[in-house]
Scaffold this motif. Structure first.
Motif, PDB file in Angstrom:
ATOM      1  N   VAL A  38     -25.299  30.124 -11.635  1.00 38.33           N
ATOM      2  CA  VAL A  38     -24.404  31.209 -11.234  1.00 38.33           C
ATOM      3  C   VAL A  38     -25.190  32.273 -10.473  1.00 38.33           C
ATOM      4  O   VAL A  38     -24.715  32.801  -9.457  1.00 38.33           O
ATOM      5  N   ALA A  39     -26.397  32.588 -10.937  1.00 37.47           N
ATOM      6  CA  ALA A  39     -27.214  33.602 -10.267  1.00 37.47           C
ATOM      7  C   ALA A  39     -27.582  33.157  -8.852  1.00 37.47           C
ATOM      8  O   ALA A  39     -27.494  33.947  -7.902  1.00 37.47           O
ATOM      9  N   VAL A  40     -27.981  31.911  -8.690  1.00 37.05           N
ATOM     10  CA  VAL A  40     -28.330  31.399  -7.366  1.00 37.05           C
ATOM     11  C   VAL A  40     -27.103  31.406  -6.455  1.00 37.05           C
ATOM     12  O   VAL A  40     -27.187  31.776  -5.284  1.00 37.05           O
ATOM     13  N   GLY A  41     -25.960  31.044  -6.988  1.00 39.68           N
ATOM     14  CA  GLY A  41     -24.722  31.072  -6.192  1.00 39.68           C
ATOM     15  C   GLY A  41     -24.374  32.478  -5.737  1.00 39.68           C
ATOM     16  O   GLY A  41     -23.949  32.679  -4.594  1.00 39.68           O
ATOM     17  N   ALA A  42     -24.566  33.464  -6.612  1.00 39.45           N
ATOM     18  CA  ALA A  42     -24.281  34.854  -6.249  1.00 39.45           C
ATOM     19  C   ALA A  42     -25.235  35.334  -5.163  1.00 39.45           C
ATOM     20  O   ALA A  42     -24.818  36.008  -4.209  1.00 39.45           O
ATOM     21  N   VAL A  43     -26.511  34.988  -5.275  1.00 39.17           N
ATOM     22  CA  VAL A  43     -27.498  35.387  -4.254  1.00 39.17           C
ATOM     23  C   VAL A  43     -27.156  34.753  -2.909  1.00 39.17           C
ATOM     24  O   VAL A  43     -27.196  35.420  -1.868  1.00 39.17           O
ATOM     25  N   VAL A  47     -26.232  36.781   0.553  1.00 37.57           N
ATOM     26  CA  VAL A  47     -26.987  36.550   1.785  1.00 37.57           C
ATOM     27  C   VAL A  47     -26.054  36.106   2.902  1.00 37.57           C
ATOM     28  O   VAL A  47     -26.154  36.577   4.044  1.00 37.57           O
ATOM     29  N   LEU A  48     -25.123  35.209   2.597  1.00 38.75           N
ATOM     30  CA  LEU A  48     -24.174  34.759   3.626  1.00 38.75           C
ATOM     31  C   LEU A  48     -23.296  35.901   4.106  1.00 38.75           C
ATOM     32  O   LEU A  48     -23.017  36.028   5.307  1.00 38.75           O
ATOM     33  N   ALA A  49     -22.841  36.753   3.193  1.00 36.04           N
ATOM     34  CA  ALA A  49     -22.018  37.897   3.573  1.00 36.04           C
ATOM     35  C   ALA A  49     -22.824  38.853   4.462  1.00 36.04           C
ATOM     36  O   ALA A  49     -22.292  39.399   5.444  1.00 36.04           O
ATOM     37  N   ALA A  50     -24.099  39.055   4.145  1.00 37.23           N
ATOM     38  CA  ALA A  50     -24.936  39.934   4.960  1.00 37.23           C
ATOM     39  C   ALA A  50     -25.141  39.348   6.355  1.00 37.23           C
ATOM     40  O   ALA A  50     -25.094  40.076   7.354  1.00 37.23           O
ATOM     41  N   VAL A  51     -25.354  38.051   6.453  1.00 43.57           N
ATOM     42  CA  VAL A  51     -25.546  37.407   7.758  1.00 43.57           C
ATOM     43  C   VAL A  51     -24.269  37.505   8.582  1.00 43.57           C
ATOM     44  O   VAL A  51     -24.313  37.826   9.781  1.00 43.57           O
ATOM     45  N   VAL A  52     -23.122  37.276   7.981  1.00 44.47           N
ATOM     46  CA  VAL A  52     -21.857  37.354   8.693  1.00 44.47           C
ATOM     47  C   VAL A  52     -21.614  38.786   9.166  1.00 44.47           C
ATOM     48  O   VAL A  52     -21.182  39.030  10.308  1.00 44.47           O
ATOM     49  N   ALA A  53     -21.889  39.760   8.304  1.00 44.47           N
ATOM     50  CA  ALA A  53     -21.714  41.171   8.703  1.00 44.47           C
ATOM     51  C   ALA A  53     -22.664  41.541   9.834  1.00 44.47           C
ATOM     52  O   ALA A  53     -22.280  42.227  10.781  1.00 44.47           O
ATOM     53  N   TRP A  54     -23.912  41.080   9.769  1.00 43.83           N
ATOM     54  CA  TRP A  54     -24.893  41.389  10.816  1.00 43.83           C
ATOM     55  C   TRP A  54     -24.456  40.776  12.154  1.00 43.83           C
ATOM     56  O   TRP A  54     -24.556  41.399  13.198  1.00 43.83           O
ATOM     57  N   LEU A  55     -23.964  39.539  12.103  1.00 43.62           N
ATOM     58  CA  LEU A  55     -23.509  38.878  13.332  1.00 43.62           C
ATOM     59  C   LEU A  55     -22.253  39.565  13.896  1.00 43.62           C
ATOM     60  O   LEU A  55     -22.080  39.646  15.104  1.00 43.62           O
ATOM     61  N   ALA A  56     -21.379  40.042  13.019  1.00 40.92           N
ATOM     62  CA  ALA A  56     -20.159  40.694  13.467  1.00 40.92           C
ATOM     63  C   ALA A  56     -20.468  42.043  14.127  1.00 40.92           C
ATOM     64  O   ALA A  56     -19.771  42.466  15.061  1.00 40.92           O
ATOM     65  N   LEU A  57     -21.490  42.740  13.647  1.00 49.05           N
ATOM     66  CA  LEU A  57     -21.819  44.055  14.191  1.00 49.05           C
ATOM     67  C   LEU A  57     -22.801  43.965  15.358  1.00 49.05           C
ATOM     68  O   LEU A  57     -23.015  44.968  16.051  1.00 49.05           O
ATOM     69  N   ALA A  58     -23.378  42.812  15.585  1.00 48.32           N
ATOM     70  CA  ALA A  58     -24.368  42.692  16.663  1.00 48.32           C
ATOM     71  C   ALA A  58     -23.735  42.583  18.029  1.00 48.32           C
ATOM     72  O   ALA A  58     -22.660  42.210  18.256  1.00 48.32           O
TER      73      ALA A  58
END
Length: 58
Positions: A38-43, A47-58
């Motif tokens: 569960v911990a690995v899945g949450a991490v 990380v995926l949410a951060a990458v998607v947000a970074w790509l959306a704002l770039a």
């Protein structure tokens, strides 16, 4: 007089039940904890949410 002891080699079905039966004194393996999974899945999700947000704002 009936004999209550059944010879496990009497037929194939009885032998298979005997061979696959757990031993009375044998300890069973404890169930694996799901917390690390569960911990690995949450991490990974964060990380995926951060990458998607970074790509959306770039």
């Amino acid at each position: 007089m009936s004999d209550k002891y059944l010879d496990p080699s009497g037929n194939t079905e009885q032998f298979r039940a005997f061979a696959h039966a757990p031993e009375a004194g044998a300890p069973t393996a404890p169930a694996a904890s799901r917390a690390p999974l569960v911990a690995v899945g949450a991490v990974v999700a964060v990380v995926l949410a951060a990458v998607v947000a970074w790509l959306a704002l770039a």
